[in-house]
Motif scaffolding. Structure first.
Motif, PDB file in Angstrom:
ATOM      1  N   ALA A 410       0.834  -1.203   0.000  1.00  0.00           N
ATOM      2  CA  ALA A 410       0.000   0.000   0.000  1.00  0.00           C
ATOM      3  C   ALA A 410       0.872   1.258   0.000  1.00  0.00           C
ATOM      4  O   ALA A 410       0.567   2.247  -0.696  1.00  0.00           O
ATOM      5  N   ALA A 411       1.958   1.234   0.776  1.00  0.00           N
ATOM      6  CA  ALA A 411       2.865   2.379   0.816  1.00  0.00           C
ATOM      7  C   ALA A 411       3.542   2.594  -0.533  1.00  0.00           C
ATOM      8  O   ALA A 411       3.710   3.735  -0.993  1.00  0.00           O
ATOM      9  N   HIS A 412       3.928   1.485  -1.188  1.00  0.00           N
ATOM     10  CA  HIS A 412       4.542   1.588  -2.518  1.00  0.00           C
ATOM     11  C   HIS A 412       3.551   2.172  -3.523  1.00  0.00           C
ATOM     12  O   HIS A 412       3.912   3.027  -4.363  1.00  0.00           O
ATOM     13  N   ASP A 413       2.295   1.728  -3.444  1.00  0.00           N
ATOM     14  CA  ASP A 413       1.262   2.268  -4.354  1.00  0.00           C
ATOM     15  C   ASP A 413       1.088   3.770  -4.177  1.00  0.00           C
ATOM     16  O   ASP A 413       0.977   4.517  -5.150  1.00  0.00           O
ATOM     17  N   ALA A 414       1.072   4.205  -2.900  1.00  0.00           N
ATOM     18  CA  ALA A 414       0.884   5.638  -2.626  1.00  0.00           C
ATOM     19  C   ALA A 414       2.041   6.468  -3.154  1.00  0.00           C
ATOM     20  O   ALA A 414       1.848   7.600  -3.624  1.00  0.00           O
ATOM     21  N   GLN A 415       3.238   5.898  -3.109  1.00  0.00           N
ATOM     22  CA  GLN A 415       4.426   6.648  -3.521  1.00  0.00           C
ATOM     23  C   GLN A 415       4.615   6.646  -5.031  1.00  0.00           C
ATOM     24  O   GLN A 415       5.115   7.626  -5.598  1.00  0.00           O
ATOM     25  N   HIS A 416       4.216   5.535  -5.690  1.00  0.00           N
ATOM     26  CA  HIS A 416       4.500   5.392  -7.114  1.00  0.00           C
ATOM     27  C   HIS A 416       3.247   5.359  -7.988  1.00  0.00           C
ATOM     28  O   HIS A 416       3.342   5.098  -9.199  1.00  0.00           O
TER      29      HIS A 416
END
Length: 506
Positions: A410-416
């Motif tokens: 989820a954090a990767h999705d928010a960042q990228h």
């Protein structure tokens, strides 16, 4: 009168040692292939944790139940039960077609492992009653010895070999200890030789211990077979009430304390060992090694240290040694969660030293302090340890990973500005901690190389998180052991309790 001679004691020790080697083959080979099971049968990290757990907690069913019968049916009969379980469980696992057939095969193997330990702990405590903790440590060197031998045989097969060839190796040590059993003589147990009654033996453990064991077993079996909470509660109350009626004893307070400590202890040692090949795979592979080498290495340390445990036990006392090892294990586990590259080996060395004496020294402590408890107190302690790690510990490590993977995606999705969580974190599962989402291995394997690389990096980070979390457990144990050391100091120091050998009246 017990007329067993010292040469018989030596051959008895070898037989028990070989049987423990067989139990650790079951353990280490499962740890080597659990990721293969995940890929072939599309299992989540929590499901893999459940399979690792069912390799542990059924041990408690057989070790507890057989401890209640062993003085009547005999040590030989119990060890032959172990042989049958090992053969049936291995065959079922080799023929597995999915999660539940793997579950059943692993369950039966764990029953065999429990039967082995139900016999060997009281056997060695009886044969070497004047130095129990030393000899129990030496006996339990068979566990890491099997981890090393089984691990080396699995590593020699290479990473591309079908997992069934690795699991099949379990048959080798089973044949060895079966042959040794054929002509072995067995002594009368220390409890029987001293004339301690059956009721007195059960009273040492008491109904509080019975409540703990019954609750852990019924809750897990109830989860597997979907029993209602009412049925589970009734079974727990009935078992505890019957034990209380028969013994009229809550049990020794010191024993109950050790019983509670045994759950984080077993998770620190066995729960981590179940997962360590998988947890450290990213770091070890980056060094050009197979991940199984970490488990083999730490087990080799444990083998050597347990064989030469006598001077340490005499120098520090069992409780002092347990406290020291708890501190060392905490440092080692935290180091493993932070280390990269060659530093992984240093952290693994510290962890390997720390975990070496936990299990046999705890059993030795109970054998020395509660000899009237005979097979029951020793084996209930081991059983609760296995229940704790099998039902909660191993699954908890898997659940920590699943949750960390979800958060990281989820954090990767928010960042990228990607959709990895919504696309791949979609597999619905049900476990000890309820319903949850997990990574869909089939979808990940079918994705492009770039996506797989991102997901693999997220999974690697989640494994580090699990090791960092479990490092808290030995710190809890350390505090408990220090308090117990203060208690014994106020009692004039640690001393083993001895029973007078006096055969019961006819």
């Amino acid at each position: 009168m017990n007329t067993t001679t010292q040469p018989t004691h030596n051959t008895l020790f070898i037989t028990c040692f070989a049987a423990l080697v067989a139990t650790s083959f079951c353990f280490v080979l499962r740890a080597f292939v659990v990721d293969d099971w995940g890929h072939e049968f599309n299992l989540s990290a929590t499901q893999k944790g459940e399979l690792l757990g069912v390799g542990l907690w059924p041990f408690s069913i057989s070790i507890v139940l057989l401890s209640l019968l062993i003085d009547r049916v005999g040590f030989r009969a119990v060890l032959w039960v172990a042989v049958a379980c090992h053969l049936i469980g291995t065959t079922t696992t080799l023929l597995a077609t999915g999660y539940w057939s793997l579950y059943v095969g692993t369950f039966v193997l764990a029953l065999g492992n429990g039967a082995v330990e139900a016999a060997v702990n009281p056997l060695i405590a009886t044969a070497y009653r004047h130095d129990k903790t030393k000899w129990l440590n030496m006996l339990h060197a068979g566990w890491p010895g099997g981890l090393v031998l089984g691990g080396l045989l699995a590593l020699a097969q290479g990473g591309g070999v079908d997992w069934r060839w690795k699991i099949g190796l379990v048959i080798v040590p089973v044949i060895v200890y079966s042959i040794l059993l054929l002509r072995q003589r067995f002594p009368v147990s220390e409890r029987v030789a001293a004339g301690v009654s059956y009721r007195e033996m059960l009273a040492e453990a008491g109904y509080v211990s019975a409540l703990i064991v019954a609750a852990l077993i019924v809750i897990e079996v109830g989860r597997v077979f979907d029993w209602s909470l009412l049925l589970q509660g009734l079974l727990i109350v009935a078992a505890t009430a019957f034990y209380a009626w028969y013994t009229r004893s809550p049990g020794r307070a010191l024993f109950i304390i050790m019983l509670i400590i045994m759950m984080p202890l077993a998770t620190t040692e066995l729960g981590t060992d179940s997962w360590i090949t998988s947890l450290l795979e990213p770091e070890v592979v980056s060094m050009g090694l197979q991940p199984g080498w970490v488990l083999v290495y730490t087990s080799a340390l444990m083998l050597v240290l347990r064989l030469f445990a006598g001077p340490l036990v005499h120098r520090f006392s069992p409780l002092g040694l347990l406290a020291l090892c708890s501190a060392i294990a905490a440092v080692g586990l935290y180091g493993l969660s932070q280390a990269t590259g060659v530093a992984v080996l240093l952290a693994a060395t510290i962890y390997g030293i720390g975990k070496s004496f936990f299990w046999p020294t705890s059993i030795g402590f109970v054998a020395e302090q509660f000899p009237k408890g005979g097979a029951v107190t020793m084996n209930v302690l081991a059983g609760v340890g296995m229940l704790g790690v099998g039902i909660v510990g191993s699954v908890l490590l898997g659940t920590i990973q699943d949750r960390a993977i979800g958060h990281s995606l989820a954090a990767h999705d928010a960042q990228h500005a990607t959709q990895l969580h919504a696309t791949y974190f979609t597999s619905e599962k049900t476990g000890v901690f309820g319903r949850y989402l997990a990574l869909d291995e089939a979808k990940v394997n079918a994705s492009d190389a770039q996506t797989r690389a991102v997901v693999d990096a997220v999974v690697a980070g989640s494994k580090k998180t699990a090791l960092k979390s479990v490092a808290v457990l030995p710190l809890i144990m350390l505090a408990a052991y220090l308090l117990l050391l203060l208690y014994f100091r106020r009692q004039g120091g640690y001393r083993a309790v001895a029973l007078t050998q006096s055969p019961p009246a006819a």
